[in-house]
Design a protein around this motif. Structure first.
Motif, PDB file in Angstrom:
ATOM      1  N   VAL A 338       0.147 -12.189  79.852  1.00 49.23           N
ATOM      2  CA  VAL A 338      -1.131 -12.547  80.138  1.00 49.23           C
ATOM      3  C   VAL A 338      -2.274 -12.012  79.103  1.00 49.23           C
ATOM      4  CG1 VAL A 338      -2.951 -12.227  82.126  1.00 49.23           C
ATOM      5  CG2 VAL A 338      -0.726 -12.963  82.636  1.00 49.23           C
ATOM      6  N   ILE A 339      -2.109 -10.917  78.950  1.00 43.80           N
ATOM      7  CA  ILE A 339      -3.325 -10.245  77.981  1.00 43.80           C
ATOM      8  C   ILE A 339      -3.239 -11.156  76.675  1.00 43.80           C
ATOM      9  CG2 ILE A 339      -4.024  -8.293  76.484  1.00 43.80           C
ATOM     10  CD1 ILE A 339      -2.972  -6.658  78.855  1.00 43.80           C
ATOM     11  N   LEU A 340      -2.019 -11.312  76.050  1.00 40.51           N
ATOM     12  CA  LEU A 340      -1.774 -11.819  74.964  1.00 40.51           C
ATOM     13  C   LEU A 340      -2.137 -13.488  74.719  1.00 40.51           C
ATOM     14  CD1 LEU A 340       1.549 -10.255  73.416  1.00 40.51           C
ATOM     15  CD2 LEU A 340      -1.001  -9.700  73.032  1.00 40.51           C
ATOM     16  N   VAL A 341      -1.720 -14.048  75.867  1.00 42.98           N
ATOM     17  CA  VAL A 341      -2.196 -15.522  75.891  1.00 42.98           C
ATOM     18  C   VAL A 341      -3.540 -15.615  76.275  1.00 42.98           C
ATOM     19  CG1 VAL A 341      -1.747 -17.696  77.374  1.00 42.98           C
ATOM     20  CG2 VAL A 341       0.077 -16.154  76.776  1.00 42.98           C
ATOM     21  N   ASP A 342      -4.052 -15.114  77.186  1.00 38.39           N
ATOM     22  CA  ASP A 342      -5.683 -15.068  77.362  1.00 38.39           C
ATOM     23  C   ASP A 342      -6.452 -14.734  76.196  1.00 38.39           C
ATOM     24  OD1 ASP A 342      -7.786 -14.918  79.436  1.00 38.39           O
ATOM     25  OD2 ASP A 342      -8.284 -13.128  78.473  1.00 38.39           O
ATOM     26  N   ASN A 343      -5.903 -13.776  75.210  1.00 38.57           N
ATOM     27  CA  ASN A 343      -6.796 -13.531  74.085  1.00 38.57           C
ATOM     28  C   ASN A 343      -6.458 -14.628  73.136  1.00 38.57           C
ATOM     29  OD1 ASN A 343      -7.833 -11.081  71.985  1.00 38.57           O
ATOM     30  ND2 ASN A 343      -6.173 -11.987  71.079  1.00 38.57           N
ATOM     31  N   ALA A 344      -5.442 -15.288  73.131  1.00 36.38           N
ATOM     32  CA  ALA A 344      -5.031 -16.420  72.143  1.00 36.38           C
ATOM     33  C   ALA A 344      -5.932 -17.499  72.576  1.00 36.38           C
ATOM     34  CB  ALA A 344      -3.882 -16.756  72.162  1.00 36.38           C
ATOM     35  N   VAL A 345      -6.050 -17.949  73.921  1.00 40.15           N
ATOM     36  CA  VAL A 345      -6.877 -19.017  74.272  1.00 40.15           C
ATOM     37  C   VAL A 345      -8.478 -18.663  74.171  1.00 40.15           C
ATOM     38  CG1 VAL A 345      -7.655 -20.239  76.522  1.00 40.15           C
ATOM     39  CG2 VAL A 345      -5.186 -19.594  76.177  1.00 40.15           C
ATOM     40  N   LYS A 346      -8.833 -17.626  74.252  1.00 40.58           N
ATOM     41  CA  LYS A 346     -10.302 -17.229  74.156  1.00 40.58           C
ATOM     42  C   LYS A 346     -10.726 -17.349  72.833  1.00 40.58           C
ATOM     43  CE  LYS A 346     -10.855 -14.480  78.408  1.00 40.58           C
ATOM     44  NZ  LYS A 346     -11.145 -13.048  79.041  1.00 40.58           N
ATOM     45  N   ASN A 347      -9.773 -16.966  71.661  1.00 35.48           N
ATOM     46  CA  ASN A 347     -10.123 -16.880  70.373  1.00 35.48           C
ATOM     47  C   ASN A 347      -9.905 -18.023  69.627  1.00 35.48           C
ATOM     48  OD1 ASN A 347     -11.430 -14.016  69.766  1.00 35.48           O
ATOM     49  ND2 ASN A 347      -9.640 -13.797  71.230  1.00 35.48           N
ATOM     50  N   SER A 348      -9.729 -19.266  70.263  1.00 35.57           N
ATOM     51  CA  SER A 348      -9.487 -20.437  69.703  1.00 35.57           C
ATOM     52  C   SER A 348     -10.522 -21.345  70.027  1.00 35.57           C
ATOM     53  CB  SER A 348      -7.865 -21.021  70.076  1.00 35.57           C
ATOM     54  OG  SER A 348      -7.935 -21.024  71.484  1.00 35.57           O
ATOM     55  N   GLU A 349     -10.594 -22.305  69.128  1.00 41.36           N
ATOM     56  CA  GLU A 349     -11.715 -23.565  69.355  1.00 41.36           C
ATOM     57  C   GLU A 349     -11.060 -24.715  69.826  1.00 41.36           C
ATOM     58  OE1 GLU A 349     -14.849 -22.933  69.013  1.00 41.36           O
ATOM     59  OE2 GLU A 349     -14.884 -20.951  67.801  1.00 41.36           O
ATOM     60  N   GLU A 350     -11.936 -25.678  70.198  1.00 45.65           N
ATOM     61  CA  GLU A 350     -11.329 -26.856  70.663  1.00 45.65           C
ATOM     62  C   GLU A 350     -10.658 -27.801  69.762  1.00 45.65           C
ATOM     63  OE1 GLU A 350     -13.377 -31.234  71.664  1.00 45.65           O
ATOM     64  OE2 GLU A 350     -14.442 -29.507  72.491  1.00 45.65           O
ATOM     65  N   GLY A 351      -9.174 -28.024  70.333  1.00 52.89           N
ATOM     66  CA  GLY A 351      -8.441 -28.957  69.434  1.00 52.89           C
ATOM     67  C   GLY A 351      -7.449 -27.760  68.744  1.00 52.89           C
ATOM     68  N   SER A 352      -7.540 -26.493  69.052  1.00 50.21           N
ATOM     69  CA  SER A 352      -6.444 -25.525  68.386  1.00 50.21           C
ATOM     70  C   SER A 352      -5.165 -25.700  69.209  1.00 50.21           C
ATOM     71  CB  SER A 352      -7.385 -24.193  68.618  1.00 50.21           C
ATOM     72  OG  SER A 352      -8.471 -24.034  68.034  1.00 50.21           O
ATOM     73  N   THR A 353      -4.309 -24.894  68.632  1.00 50.47           N
ATOM     74  CA  THR A 353      -3.053 -24.917  69.209  1.00 50.47           C
ATOM     75  C   THR A 353      -2.742 -23.493  69.656  1.00 50.47           C
ATOM     76  OG1 THR A 353      -2.198 -26.458  67.586  1.00 50.47           O
ATOM     77  CG2 THR A 353      -0.750 -25.255  68.733  1.00 50.47           C
ATOM     78  N   VAL A 354      -2.111 -23.190  70.864  1.00 55.26           N
ATOM     79  CA  VAL A 354      -1.638 -21.910  71.167  1.00 55.26           C
ATOM     80  C   VAL A 354      -0.181 -22.208  71.505  1.00 55.26           C
ATOM     81  CG1 VAL A 354      -1.860 -20.265  73.062  1.00 55.26           C
ATOM     82  CG2 VAL A 354      -3.708 -21.482  72.431  1.00 55.26           C
ATOM     83  N   ARG A 355       0.718 -21.232  70.867  1.00 61.26           N
ATOM     84  CA  ARG A 355       2.076 -21.516  70.855  1.00 61.26           C
ATOM     85  C   ARG A 355       2.646 -19.956  71.168  1.00 61.26           C
ATOM     86  NH1 ARG A 355       3.044 -21.891  65.741  1.00 61.26           N
ATOM     87  NH2 ARG A 355       2.461 -24.143  65.566  1.00 61.26           N
ATOM     88  N   ILE A 356       3.465 -20.196  72.404  1.00 64.26           N
ATOM     89  CA  ILE A 356       4.264 -18.889  72.855  1.00 64.26           C
ATOM     90  C   ILE A 356       5.769 -19.175  72.584  1.00 64.26           C
ATOM     91  CG2 ILE A 356       4.816 -17.422  74.825  1.00 64.26           C
ATOM     92  CD1 ILE A 356       1.606 -19.769  74.939  1.00 64.26           C
ATOM     93  N   SER A 357       6.493 -18.242  72.107  1.00 64.04           N
ATOM     94  CA  SER A 357       7.683 -18.266  71.865  1.00 64.04           C
ATOM     95  C   SER A 357       8.445 -16.993  72.008  1.00 64.04           C
ATOM     96  CB  SER A 357       8.135 -18.865  70.198  1.00 64.04           C
ATOM     97  OG  SER A 357       7.739 -17.650  69.564  1.00 64.04           O
ATOM     98  N   ALA A 358       9.750 -17.098  72.482  1.00 68.16           N
ATOM     99  CA  ALA A 358      10.507 -15.819  72.726  1.00 68.16           C
ATOM    100  C   ALA A 358      12.014 -16.226  72.400  1.00 68.16           C
ATOM    101  CB  ALA A 358      10.439 -15.588  74.222  1.00 68.16           C
TER     102      ALA A 358
END
Length: 449
Positions: A338-358
């Motif tokens: 949650v911390i890492l995804v929330d950080n990625a969403v908050k620090n990206s602009e409109e149209g950005s990509t958030v990618r989570i892989s495991a």
């Protein structure tokens, strides 16, 4: 590893390092001076013999026959070329196992002078002389008048002088015993060095405990204060929240109540994080190790962000391998995600990509959270995991950050014997990598790390 333990290790390392440099310097200096003194003394004596026509001088500089006085008093140890700090008077009888050979201009061995015992046969002396002459020719220029050659063959130190008439005098000395004594001295020095390092380590261990005692006391007081303050703040925060719930129906749409609720929730979140870190510092965090489905845990943690990502017109990509299982505290691992995804969403602009892989690589599970957008400055990569550190304070305030999330995430990773690292290109992308070992852990609750 706690700050106190790190500080103690650093103090021990400094003490041992200083001791190592000091002892090594003393032992190397003594060994070098003794070895240099032995070499210079022997070489000087052989040179004097060669100058005296192959006959060793008496301690006062006279030869056995006649009143010839050597050009260099052989007892002048401690001169500039000896590198020994003291003038040392040496008994002539210490120069044992000596012999000298007189060679005619046509290369025939003449007299062999052996004033001291030497365990070489005439054939051995002939071979030795042949080696010396070959060494003279190998050094170039031939054996011309006035040339001198010195060296060592099999522990036998030699010195050869070419006279004006072409004859040569070779003086030699068996220094094998002295070389062996120097070898034993080096071995003894190594033993002394190792023993001193052990003593220094033990001494540093006890001394470091005494040195860091005031720091430990202050640190414990600070942790206790944070924990106590956090507990004290929980009550008024809860009271404020309850009063807001009571007032909300009577004052619908009141913006002041909205501001109060927003700040109260922020304060509640801050206190919760502070209490977690305080308990972690004190080793009182309750950790429940059990095997769980890592794949489902990550997906369930990411699911609440789908609506936010859609509303902010960003793109969310998942690449999570099926069937990943891990032994650890499921709730804490979810908190890291949650911390890492929330950080990625908050620090990206409109149209950005958030990618989570495991994925699973060998005996490790690797979770990566990538986002395009602001990125992180290179000078901030090692700082963002510090508590309350925010590279952009104005933006952190806007997004509701306090600079504790990443510190908590790295702490949880460390509790699970894993690591949390970051890589980024400023202004383009950032990627956090959580690496966890896939080893069976303890399946019971315990306190501490």
């Amino acid at each position: 590893m706690s700050v106190i333990k790190k500080l103690r290790i650093q103090i021990i390392a400094v003490i041992v390092l200083v001791q190592m440099i000091l002892v090594a310097g003393i032992l190397l200096t003594v060994d070098y001076c003794l070895a240099r003194h032995e070499i210079v003394r022997s070489r000087h004596y052989l040179e004097t013999i060669a100058e005296n026509g192959g006959i060793p001088p008496l301690p006062d500089g006279r030869v056995h026959k006649g009143n010839f006085v050597s050009k260099k008093p052989w007892l002048a140890i401690g001169s500039d070329d000896s590198f020994f700090p003291l003038q040392i008077s040496v008994d002539k009888d210490e120069m044992r196992n000596f012999f000298s050979v007189k060679i005619t201009p046509d290369g025939v061995i003449g007299d062999v002078i052996k004033n001291y015992s030497f365990d070489l046969m005439p054939s051995d002396i002939s071979k030795f002389v042949g080696k010396v002459l070959a060494e003279c020719r190998a050094r170039g220029g031939g054996c011309y008048p006035g040339k001198t050659v010195e060296g060592t063959f099999d522990g036998i130190l030699f010195y050869m002088k070419v006279n004006d008439d072409g004859s040569r005098i070779i003086s030699a000395m068996n220094r094998r015993v002295e070389i062996m004594m120097l070898y034993y001295l080096v071995r003894f020095s190594v033993v002394v060095f190792v023993a001193s390092m052990v003593v220094a380590t033990v001494f540093a261990f006890f001394l470091s405990g005494f040195v860091i005692r005031p720091t430990r006391v202050a640190f414990e007081k600070q942790k206790a204060f944070i924990a106590d303050a956090g507990h004290e703040l929980k009550t008024p925060i809860a009271v404020i929240g309850a009063n807001l719930d009571v007032l909300a129906p009577d004052m619908p749409g009141n913006r002041w109540l909205s501001y109060i609720r927003e700040e109260n929730e922020r304060m509640s979140h801050l206190v919760k994080n502070l209490l977690y870190l305080a308990k972690d510092d004190a080793g009182r965090n309750k950790i429940n190790f059990a095997e769980f489905d890592f794949t489902d845990a990550v997906r369930n943690s990411v699911l609440p962000f789908e609506s936010t990502v859609f509303e902010e017109k960003k793109r969310l990509e998942l690449g999570i391998r099926e069937g990943l299982r891990f032994v650890g505290d499921e709730q804490q691992i979810k908190q890291v995600v949650v911390i890492l995804v929330d950080n990625a969403v908050k620090n990206s602009e409109e149209g950005s990509t958030v990618r989570i892989s495991a994925v699973a690589e060998k005996d490790k599970i690797i979770l990566r959270v990538f986002n395009t957008g602001h990125g992180i400055k290179s000078e901030d990569l090692d700082k963002i995991f510090r508590r309350f550190y925010r590279s952009d304070s104005s933006r952190a305030r806007k997004t509701g950050g306090y600079g504790l999330g990443l510190a908590i995430a790295r702490t949880i990773a460390a509790v699970h014997k894993g690591t949390l690292t970051v890589d980024s290109k400023f202004g383009e992308w950032a990627e956090f990598t959580l690496t966890l070992p896939m080893k069976k852990g303890r399946k019971k609750s315990f306190f501490g790390k």
